[in-house]
Design an enzyme around this catalytic site. Structure first.
Site, short mmCIF file in Angstrom:
data_model
loop_
_atom_site.label_atom_id
_atom_site.label_comp_id
_atom_site.label_asym_id
_atom_site.label_seq_id
_atom_site.Cartn_x
_atom_site.Cartn_y
_atom_site.Cartn_z
N HIS A 77 43.88 65.41 25.63
CA HIS A 77 43.86 64.12 26.62
C HIS A 77 44.83 64.24 27.52
CE1 HIS A 77 44.12 59.58 26.77
NE2 HIS A 77 43.01 59.77 27.07
N CYS A 78 46.31 64.51 26.95
CA CYS A 78 47.36 64.80 27.99
C CYS A 78 47.25 65.47 29.27
CB CYS A 78 48.67 65.27 27.17
SG CYS A 78 49.03 64.43 25.66
N MET A 79 46.41 66.51 29.12
CA MET A 79 46.16 67.16 30.35
C MET A 79 45.20 67.01 31.24
SD MET A 79 44.82 70.85 28.59
CE MET A 79 42.98 71.29 28.05
#
Length: 331
Positions: free
Chosen positions: A323-325
């Protein structure tokens, strides 16, 4: 009287709404990855290949070397896009898109390297560069806000953590009500559910996308502790309690439990950091015994979508996961 487009309040669509594309970061700063990019690039390439069966993928590359290696690894299944980037964390450095279709607008916020801890050249230019590539008009805001610090259900309801959004290293001159007002103006949300702390040793100061996510309107998912040595046991239990007190439907899945780095310190491994896109949910797994249970339970929750577990340990070494990337572009 009909209202003009400029008079309409913004609408932040949920992540399960249809996507026109999914942007993915590609690591290029070797010093941010312990001196070796091979492991994270292999994990990210696996993610891109799996996701490309469901949605057009755009890989953000910020250097000649990054462009060359990304093209060699995934150029056959993704568009390789040369834009300014520091590290891969597009959830935080990219734009937050409100609206859909012709009404889309790229909301861009100030980015200060997660409270000044990780300042990398290119990161402050990424949001506008993605919006320009997608031909979406931008609206800039002075608030420091990272996309991983909020999660919305598409009905005006938003999850966040006080550890991050109220941290003095983000917006020291604003109190909670002023931060809420700024976000409401930019994203059209009107109901806030404040959690306390995030995971232990989270570089982002407790981003909510590592601890709780909406999976449908009014339905939140979080983790319950796994094993007697789960370093986040108390925090996870408090999060579940807070979500239930807020009147949400709440489902829990197992956390990965204790996952250590090379020095033996707990790292913020989470099954919550999944990426939702068209027809699929891509879930980070860490070779822990709880991942199979988590995947089975997520499969039952996401009807109509495949749930695929993919290795993410090398990405976690850089501070985040799927999700972060990523940053979705609503259709």
């Amino acid at each position: 009287m009909a209202r003009s487009m400029s008079d309409m309040k913004p609408h932040l669509p949920p992540e399960w709404a249809p996507h026109a594309a999914l942007w993915v970061g590609w690591p290029r700063l070797v010093e941010e990855w312990g001196g070796n990019l091979d492991g994270p690039r292999a994990d990210i390439a696996g993610f891109i290949r799996a996701a490309s069966d469901f949605v057009p993928i755009r890989v953000a590359v910020g250097s000649d070397e990054a462009e060359e290696t990304a093209r060699a690894a995934v150029g056959d299944c993704a568009d390789i896009c040369r834009i300014p980037t520091g590290d891969i964390w597009l959830r935080d450095t990219g734009p937050i898109i409100t609206g859909s279709g012709d009404a889309r607008k790229a909301q861009t916020f100030r980015f200060n390297g997660w409270g000044g801890k990780y300042l990398m050249p290119g990161d402050t230019e990424t949001a506008v560069a993605i919006a320009d590539f997608e031909n979406i008009n931008t609206e800039s805001h002075d608030l420091v806000l990272e996309g991983g610090g909020i999660d919305a259900d598409g009905t005006g309801r938003l999850l966040t953590t006080g550890q991050c959004l109220l941290n003095a290293n983000r917006n020291p001159d604003l109190d909670q009500s002023e931060i809420e007002l700024a976000i409401s103006h930019a994203l059209g949300v009107h109901e806030y559910i404040w959690l306390g702390d995030g995971l232990l040793n989270d570089h982002t100061d407790g981003h909510v996308d590592n601890v709780a996510r909406f999976i449908s309107p009014g339905h939140a998912i979080c983790q319950h502790p796994s094993g007697d040595d789960d370093p986040n046991a108390e925090t996870l239990q408090e999060i579940e309690t807070t979500l239930r007190r807020a009147g949400l439907e709440v489902t829990t899945i197992p956390s990965p439990g204790l996952v250590k780095d090379e020095d033996g310190n707990p790292i913020p491994a989470s099954h919550m950091n999944f990426a939702i896109t068209n027809g699929v949910v891509l879930v980070p797994v860490y070779e822990d015994r709880y991942s199979l249970v988590a995947l089975a339970e997520l499969s039952a929750l996401f009807e109509g979508r495949q749930v695929i577990g993919l290795p993410a340990r090398h990405i976690l070494n850089g501070g985040g996961s799927f999700h972060c990337m990523t940053r979705e572009i609503p259709a």
